[in-house]
Design an enzyme around this catalytic site. Structure first.
Site, PDB file in Angstrom:
ATOM      1  N   ARG A  17       0.728  -1.205   0.077  1.00 44.13           N
ATOM      2  CA  ARG A  17       0.007   0.067   0.162  1.00 44.13           C
ATOM      3  C   ARG A  17       0.774   1.092  -0.013  1.00 44.13           C
ATOM      4  NH1 ARG A  17      -4.098  -1.146   4.602  1.00 44.13           N
ATOM      5  NH2 ARG A  17      -2.611  -2.750   5.179  1.00 44.13           N
ATOM      6  N   GLY A 106       8.140  -4.105  12.272  1.00 47.87           N
ATOM      7  CA  GLY A 106       9.114  -3.179  11.863  1.00 47.87           C
ATOM      8  C   GLY A 106       8.481  -1.802  11.635  1.00 47.87           C
TER       9      GLY A 106
HETATM   10  C1  UD1 Z   1      -1.772  -8.641  13.003  1.00 51.87           C
HETATM   11  C2  UD1 Z   1      -2.168  -9.417  14.146  1.00 51.87           C
HETATM   12  C3  UD1 Z   1      -3.329  -8.634  14.611  1.00 51.87           C
HETATM   13  C4  UD1 Z   1      -3.150  -7.423  15.344  1.00 51.87           C
HETATM   14  C5  UD1 Z   1      -2.191  -6.490  14.180  1.00 51.87           C
HETATM   15  C6  UD1 Z   1      -1.766  -5.239  14.774  1.00 51.87           C
HETATM   16  C7  UD1 Z   1      -1.775 -11.817  13.621  1.00 51.87           C
HETATM   17  C8  UD1 Z   1      -2.378 -13.115  13.124  1.00 51.87           C
HETATM   18  N1  UD1 Z   1      -2.564 -10.658  13.515  1.00 51.87           N
HETATM   19  O1  UD1 Z   1      -2.608  -8.275  12.045  1.00 51.87           O
HETATM   20  O2  UD1 Z   1      -3.702  -9.481  15.809  1.00 51.87           O
HETATM   21  O3  UD1 Z   1      -4.342  -6.624  15.812  1.00 51.87           O
HETATM   22  O4  UD1 Z   1      -1.314  -7.300  13.646  1.00 51.87           O
HETATM   23  O5  UD1 Z   1      -1.294  -4.596  13.589  1.00 51.87           O
HETATM   24  O6  UD1 Z   1      -0.560 -11.629  14.202  1.00 51.87           O
HETATM   25  N2  UD1 Z   1       4.871 -10.068   8.830  1.00 51.87           N
HETATM   26  C9  UD1 Z   1       5.875 -11.069   8.285  1.00 51.87           C
HETATM   27  N3  UD1 Z   1       5.530 -12.092   8.109  1.00 51.87           N
HETATM   28  C10 UD1 Z   1       4.350 -12.849   7.597  1.00 51.87           C
HETATM   29  C11 UD1 Z   1       3.274 -11.999   8.165  1.00 51.87           C
HETATM   30  C12 UD1 Z   1       3.453 -10.771   8.642  1.00 51.87           C
HETATM   31  O7  UD1 Z   1       6.972 -10.726   8.608  1.00 51.87           O
HETATM   32  O8  UD1 Z   1       4.483 -13.794   7.176  1.00 51.87           O
HETATM   33  C13 UD1 Z   1       4.901  -9.069   9.292  1.00 51.87           C
HETATM   34  C14 UD1 Z   1       4.433  -7.934   8.495  1.00 51.87           C
HETATM   35  O9  UD1 Z   1       5.661  -7.261   7.777  1.00 51.87           O
HETATM   36  C15 UD1 Z   1       3.922  -6.823   9.463  1.00 51.87           C
HETATM   37  C16 UD1 Z   1       3.554  -7.640  10.740  1.00 51.87           C
HETATM   38  O10 UD1 Z   1       4.207  -8.835  10.612  1.00 51.87           O
HETATM   39  O11 UD1 Z   1       4.770  -5.951   9.746  1.00 51.87           O
HETATM   40  C17 UD1 Z   1       1.976  -7.689  10.720  1.00 51.87           C
HETATM   41  O12 UD1 Z   1       1.625  -8.386   9.740  1.00 51.87           O
HETATM   42  P1  UD1 Z   1       0.017  -8.135   9.145  1.00 51.87           P
HETATM   43  O13 UD1 Z   1      -0.092  -9.068   7.927  1.00 51.87           O
HETATM   44  O14 UD1 Z   1       0.015  -6.747   8.541  1.00 51.87           O
HETATM   45  O15 UD1 Z   1      -0.749  -8.532  10.307  1.00 51.87           O
HETATM   46  P2  UD1 Z   1      -2.374  -8.039  10.446  1.00 51.87           P
HETATM   47  O16 UD1 Z   1      -3.068  -8.358   9.685  1.00 51.87           O
HETATM   48  O17 UD1 Z   1      -2.201  -6.570  10.549  1.00 51.87           O
END
Ligand code: UD1
Ligand code: CA
Length: 488
Positions: A17, A106
């Site tokens: 985004r 991060g």
């Molecule tokens: C996640 C949480 C949610 C919380 C929210 C807060 C989970 C399942 N959900 O949701 O409960 O309210 O964050 O913002 O944990 N990332 C990785 N590898 C992956 C997936 C994600 O490094 O395979 C990193 C992303 O770069 C990001 C962070 O983890 O910085 C969060 O991932 P994202 O997919 O945005 O989680 P949310 O759906 O926002």
């Protein structure tokens, strides 16, 4: 907080985004990257180790992380299969099986070390398997919700997409920051599945697993929810940037700095200001800029990686990697390029550009000049409109001017050239050869007046008409004959 704390920072996601060729966590905010802020908060806890999970554009991200945190362990997550999978990669890379594992993201630039320290202390005091840094928000849309039972004990986190309409009403959200007992984490990770709305391995499923194991789970709401807010697009980036700036500026004002207009003052996170500094409207202090006490900066100035001495005045100036001595005066409209070093009580005045220029104590370059690759001794004055011609078309050369020299207006110093202590120059001099101490250099020849030139060469012009009128008045036609045309 000690050796048995491991901080895991997740930074594998793409951040689509942002619509940027630069990875999301590498976008700058207040002079650091987003992940730079998170790593600084992590480092403030003095953990035993920091593990960063990288995936998208991992070369770029890894290199940046290594540059600011050389000891960090880098774990690669090839495919972004979910936060649970990401933490599994981290644990496998670091082999963390003891103590506390703190998981953060991060992309939360406002997060502070103090908040993390408080949260980890709460977690460790509870002796629980998992703790959630939660927040109570007005609009919980998109977040995982913290589900508590009738006794108020945490039972689970349910993600937005998997939540029932009733669960979506819950306003206590998971910030994403979780603290784990390492042993429990290692046992829980393989038990996390991906049978959910997103088909991802949710780290948040570890909460329900802990409860099934009969272990303690806690959730600690942070008052300052913005600290845990992630940046997803550039609208949020600007909003968080403004909020971070507001916090930084307010911090300095509480520390004794006068800021006339906080709304138009921008101060990077690594800037250092002394008490009784005054900052006037429209000023940006960037990078590692340091300003000593009683200095006044602004209005309308941008200083990056500059050092400003006590009591100096810097007005409407653009500067980078410049050092300004105590009590010195700069501006208005000065351009200080890298390597500028102005001594105490010196002056760089209006429409002056400087570069690699060491200007001594009390020395002055007051007007309309370019000073490049130069050394100017103490107490020396450079005349208006002087150019230090440092470039011969192939190479750059230096000009050295001694102490207490007086150079006149509109000089050109053709480098390499040296002007001795106490020497001087005449107006319009082009200095091509060294000038010994105490000598006066003049290079322009005697003036010649070509009588009647305008009437001969520019007949019919307004210039010629004016000349003709003045000439017909005759030598006595003016109050002071010397101002008219010369008689001889
Ligand atoms: C996640 C949480 C949610 C919380 C929210 C807060 C989970 C399942 N959900 O949701 O409960 O309210 O964050 O913002 O944990 N990332 C990785 N590898 C992956 C997936 C994600 O490094 O395979 C990193 C992303 O770069 C990001 C962070 O983890 O910085 C969060 O991932 P994202 O997919 O945005 O989680 P949310 O759906 O926002
Ligand atoms: Ca997110």
């Amino acid at each position: 907080m000690g050796n048995n704390l491991t901080v895991v920072v997740l930074a594998a996601g793409g951040g689509t985004r942002m619509r940027s060729k630069t990875m999301k966590v590498l976008h700058p905010i207040a002079g650091r990257t987003m992940i730079g802020h998170v790593l600084a908060a992590a480092r403030a806890m003095e953990p035993g180790r920091i593990v960063a999970v990288v995936g998208h554009q991992r070369e770029q991200v890894s290199e940046h992380i290594r540059s600011i945190e050389p000891d960090a362990v880098l774990a690669v997550q090839e495919e972004q299969l979910g936060t649970g999978h990401a933490v599994r990669m981290a644990v496998e890379a670091a082999g963390a099986s003891e103590g506390t594992v703190l998981v953060a993201y991060g992309d939360t630039p406002l997060l502070t070390g103090d908040s993390l320290r408080w949260f980890v202390a709460e977690h460790e005091a509870s002796q629980g398997a998992v703790s959630i840094l939660s927040g109570i928000v007005a609009d919980p849309f998109g977040y995982g919700r913290v589900l508590r039972n009738d006794e108020g004990d945490v039972e689970a986190i349910v993600e937005e997409k998997d939540a029932s309409p009733e669960q979506r009403e819950v306003r206590e959200i998971n910030s994403g920051i979780l603290a784990f007992d390492a042993e429990f984490l290692v046992s829980a990770l393989p038990r996390i599945g991906n049978d959910n709305a997103k088909g991802e391995f949710y780290l948040t499923d570890a909460i329900a697993i802990a409860r099934e194991d009969g272990l303690t789970v806690g959730a600690y709401p942070i008052d300052d929810v913005m600290q845990t807010e992630g940046v997803n697009d550039r609208v949020q980036l600007a909003r968080m940037g403004a909020e971070m700036n507001r916090r930084i500026v307010e911090g300095w004002m509480r520390g004794g700095v006068t800021v006339m207009d906080p709304a138009t003052t921008w101060i990077d996170a690594d800037v250092v200001l002394a008490p009784d500094v005054t900052i006037l409207p429209g000023t940006q202090l960037l990078g590692a800029t340091v300003v000593a006490e009683d200095a006044v900066v602004g209005p309308d100035s941008t200083l990056k990686d500059c050092e400003i001495g006590a009591g100096a005045r810097v007005v409407r100036t653009h500067g980078e990697l410049a050092v300004i001595g105590g009590g010195a005066n700069v501006g208005p409209y000065s351009y200080l390029r890298p390597g500028t070093n102005l001594g105490a009580g010196g002056k760089i005045g209006g429409f002056v550009e400087t570069k690699n220029a060491v200007i001594g104590d009390g020395a002055k370059v007051p007007h309309l000049s370019y000073v490049g690759d130069a050394e100017i001794g103490e107490g020396t004055n450079i005349g208006a409109g002087t150019i230090f011609a440092n470039y011969d078309g192939v190479e750059k050369h230096r000009t050295k001017i001694g102490r207490h020299a007086r150079t006149a207006s509109n000089n050109t110093f053709v480098a390499p050239v040296e002007i001795g202590d106490g020497a001087g120059t005449g107006a319009g001099t082009v200095v091509r050869r060294d000038v010994p101490p105490g000598a006066l250099a003049v290079s322009s020849g005697p003036q010649r007046n070509l009588e009647g030139w305008t009437l001969r060469k520019r007949p019919g012009t307004a210039q010629a008409q004016a000349a003709a009128e003045a000439l017909s008045e005759g030598p006595g036609g003016r109050p002071d004959g010397e101002q008219g045309v010369a008689e001889s």
